[in-house]
Design a protein around this motif. Structure first.
Motif, PDB file in Angstrom:
ATOM      1  N   HIS A  45       0.736  -1.239   0.148  1.00 11.24           N
ATOM      2  CA  HIS A  45       0.207  -0.075  -0.082  1.00 11.24           C
ATOM      3  C   HIS A  45       0.940   1.294  -0.113  1.00 11.24           C
ATOM      4  O   HIS A  45       0.679   2.134  -0.965  1.00 11.24           O
ATOM      5  N   SER A  46       1.868   1.426   0.629  1.00 15.16           N
ATOM      6  CA  SER A  46       2.661   2.590   0.880  1.00 15.16           C
ATOM      7  C   SER A  46       3.281   2.783  -0.295  1.00 15.16           C
ATOM      8  O   SER A  46       3.427   4.135  -0.595  1.00 15.16           O
ATOM      9  N   GLY A  47       4.037   1.868  -1.131  1.00 11.99           N
ATOM     10  CA  GLY A  47       4.743   2.375  -2.254  1.00 11.99           C
ATOM     11  C   GLY A  47       3.684   2.552  -3.281  1.00 11.99           C
ATOM     12  O   GLY A  47       3.888   3.513  -4.120  1.00 11.99           O
ATOM     13  N   VAL A  48       2.554   2.004  -3.380  1.00 11.20           N
ATOM     14  CA  VAL A  48       1.557   2.300  -4.549  1.00 11.20           C
ATOM     15  C   VAL A  48       0.862   3.548  -4.153  1.00 11.20           C
ATOM     16  O   VAL A  48       0.858   4.458  -5.193  1.00 11.20           O
ATOM     17  N   ARG A  49       0.815   3.827  -3.007  1.00 17.12           N
ATOM     18  CA  ARG A  49       0.176   5.368  -2.752  1.00 17.12           C
ATOM     19  C   ARG A  49       1.343   6.466  -3.172  1.00 17.12           C
ATOM     20  O   ARG A  49       0.957   7.448  -3.739  1.00 17.12           O
ATOM     21  N   GLN A  50       2.416   6.234  -2.818  1.00 15.25           N
ATOM     22  CA  GLN A  50       3.576   6.916  -3.430  1.00 15.25           C
ATOM     23  C   GLN A  50       3.655   7.303  -5.005  1.00 15.25           C
ATOM     24  O   GLN A  50       3.720   8.316  -5.500  1.00 15.25           O
ATOM     25  N   GLY A  51       3.245   6.052  -5.473  1.00 16.84           N
ATOM     26  CA  GLY A  51       3.230   6.204  -6.923  1.00 16.84           C
ATOM     27  C   GLY A  51       1.951   6.843  -7.392  1.00 16.84           C
ATOM     28  O   GLY A  51       2.201   7.796  -8.401  1.00 16.84           O
ATOM     29  N   PHE A  52       0.902   6.742  -7.034  1.00 21.19           N
ATOM     30  CA  PHE A  52      -0.275   7.454  -7.091  1.00 21.19           C
ATOM     31  C   PHE A  52       0.052   9.046  -6.742  1.00 21.19           C
ATOM     32  O   PHE A  52      -0.654   9.903  -7.483  1.00 21.19           O
ATOM     33  N   GLU A  53       0.433   9.278  -5.843  1.00 19.45           N
ATOM     34  CA  GLU A  53       0.835  10.827  -5.291  1.00 19.45           C
ATOM     35  C   GLU A  53       1.648  11.536  -6.595  1.00 19.45           C
ATOM     36  O   GLU A  53       1.444  12.385  -6.737  1.00 19.45           O
ATOM     37  N   ALA A  54       2.522  10.781  -7.070  1.00 19.15           N
ATOM     38  CA  ALA A  54       3.491  11.173  -8.027  1.00 19.15           C
ATOM     39  C   ALA A  54       2.577  11.422  -9.237  1.00 19.15           C
ATOM     40  O   ALA A  54       2.781  12.278 -10.070  1.00 19.15           O
ATOM     41  N   VAL A  55       1.698  10.566  -9.876  1.00 25.40           N
ATOM     42  CA  VAL A  55       0.709  10.831 -10.855  1.00 25.40           C
ATOM     43  C   VAL A  55       0.135  12.129 -10.687  1.00 25.40           C
ATOM     44  O   VAL A  55       0.035  12.848 -11.564  1.00 25.40           O
ATOM     45  N   ILE A  56      -0.483  12.279  -9.671  1.00 23.37           N
ATOM     46  CA  ILE A  56      -1.637  13.381  -9.131  1.00 23.37           C
ATOM     47  C   ILE A  56      -0.788  14.504  -8.957  1.00 23.37           C
ATOM     48  O   ILE A  56      -0.937  15.405  -9.425  1.00 23.37           O
ATOM     49  N   ASP A  57       0.142  14.364  -7.901  1.00 20.50           N
ATOM     50  CA  ASP A  57       0.537  15.537  -7.237  1.00 20.50           C
ATOM     51  C   ASP A  57       1.826  16.333  -8.329  1.00 20.50           C
ATOM     52  O   ASP A  57       2.011  17.567  -8.451  1.00 20.50           O
ATOM     53  N   ASP A  58       2.454  15.367  -8.844  1.00 17.82           N
ATOM     54  CA  ASP A  58       3.577  15.814  -9.812  1.00 17.82           C
ATOM     55  C   ASP A  58       3.187  15.907 -11.202  1.00 17.82           C
ATOM     56  O   ASP A  58       3.888  15.970 -12.012  1.00 17.82           O
ATOM     57  N   CYS A  59       2.058  15.280 -11.459  1.00 16.64           N
ATOM     58  CA  CYS A  59       1.418  15.295 -12.845  1.00 16.64           C
ATOM     59  C   CYS A  59       2.294  14.531 -13.754  1.00 16.64           C
ATOM     60  O   CYS A  59       2.815  15.090 -14.838  1.00 16.64           O
ATOM     61  N   CYS A  60       2.424  13.228 -13.567  1.00 17.39           N
ATOM     62  CA  CYS A  60       2.984  12.258 -14.268  1.00 17.39           C
ATOM     63  C   CYS A  60       2.099  11.116 -15.056  1.00 17.39           C
ATOM     64  O   CYS A  60       1.084  11.096 -14.569  1.00 17.39           O
ATOM     65  N   ILE A  61       2.788  10.722 -16.119  1.00 21.26           N
ATOM     66  CA  ILE A  61       2.261   9.575 -16.814  1.00 21.26           C
ATOM     67  C   ILE A  61       3.084   8.247 -16.175  1.00 21.26           C
ATOM     68  O   ILE A  61       4.364   8.376 -16.081  1.00 21.26           O
ATOM     69  N   SER A  62       2.361   7.295 -15.458  1.00 18.79           N
ATOM     70  CA  SER A  62       3.009   6.164 -14.924  1.00 18.79           C
ATOM     71  C   SER A  62       2.821   4.846 -15.457  1.00 18.79           C
ATOM     72  O   SER A  62       1.681   4.673 -16.003  1.00 18.79           O
ATOM     73  N   LEU A  63       3.633   3.990 -15.720  1.00 18.81           N
ATOM     74  CA  LEU A  63       3.453   2.612 -15.849  1.00 18.81           C
ATOM     75  C   LEU A  63       3.713   1.458 -14.757  1.00 18.81           C
ATOM     76  O   LEU A  63       4.646   1.773 -14.486  1.00 18.81           O
ATOM     77  N   PHE A  64       2.564   0.986 -14.306  1.00 22.60           N
ATOM     78  CA  PHE A  64       2.877   0.169 -13.310  1.00 22.60           C
ATOM     79  C   PHE A  64       2.886  -1.349 -13.739  1.00 22.60           C
ATOM     80  O   PHE A  64       1.751  -1.683 -14.621  1.00 22.60           O
TER      81      PHE A  64
END
Length: 206
Positions: free
Chosen positions: A103-122
């Protein structure tokens, strides 16, 4: 909110290193291109800025997630996602469908997408107590709420790489999760310091 002129030109070439790691490069290239078209209207685009005619072939495997009060809730769930999970996840907490240890790692990834405005591939794999294994790739894109022009939602397209689904009698009980790789490509120049493309080493949580 910044417009396209302020954030600079974005082209598909910027995302080719990310696309090199997916097993569905053509589909993801189409999705990113459609997103970048919407980005020209607003950065980040709202749901209403997206061309759903272009996205129509991908709708069955699309979800929209909203961050609200620290939780991530499903707000739209495609028909194929509903079919393989045997339930409509709309309104449910996204983290109910990840093993607790990640959960913690995935949450950090989600925050990078939203807060840093990133496109991400999991790229990840979930194994359940009934023996079902889900190998999945998820492409995550930030979208604005439409209220304040800030990103509070994510559009996600999910592609699985195994044929097994759940049945209505089976429970979604996690046994383990493996996050294989996570890649981020910032869309704006004001992201927190991070490489334009970052891969995280595989981590297994049981």
């Amino acid at each position: 909110m910044q417009n396209a002129a302020e954030t600079g030109s974005l082209t598909l070439e910027r995302f080719e290193p990310l696309l090199a790691h997916t097993q569905a490069p053509d589909a993801m290239r189409t999705l990113i291109a459609a997103y970048l078209d919407a980005w020209e209207k607003a950065a980040p685009p709202a749901r209403t800025d997206l061309n759903f005619r272009t996205l129509a072939p991908y709708m069955p495997n699309l979800t929209i997630m909203e961050r609200r009060d620290g939780r991530y809730l499903y707000r739209l769930v495609g028909t194929e996602v509903v079919e393989r999970m045997t339930r409509d996840l709309t309104g449910e907490n996204v983290f109910d469908y990840f093993a607790p240890g990640i959960h913690s790692g995935v949450r950090q990834g989600f925050e990078a997408v939203i807060d840093d405005c990133c496109i991400s591939l999991f790229i990840y794999e979930n194994t359940y107590s009934n023996g079902v294994m889900m190998k999945v790739e998820s492409l995550l894109l930030p979208i604005a709420s439409g209220v304040d022009g800030e990103a509070h939602h994510m559009l996600a397209w999910h592609v699985r790489h195994n044929d097994r689904s759940f049945t209505e009698q089976e429970e979604l009980v996690f046994q383990s999760s493996i996050v294989g790789q996570v890649f981020f490509v910032p869309l704006k120049g004001n992201c927190r310091p991070m490489p334009a493309l970052r891969a995280l080493a595989p981590v297994e949580i049981c």
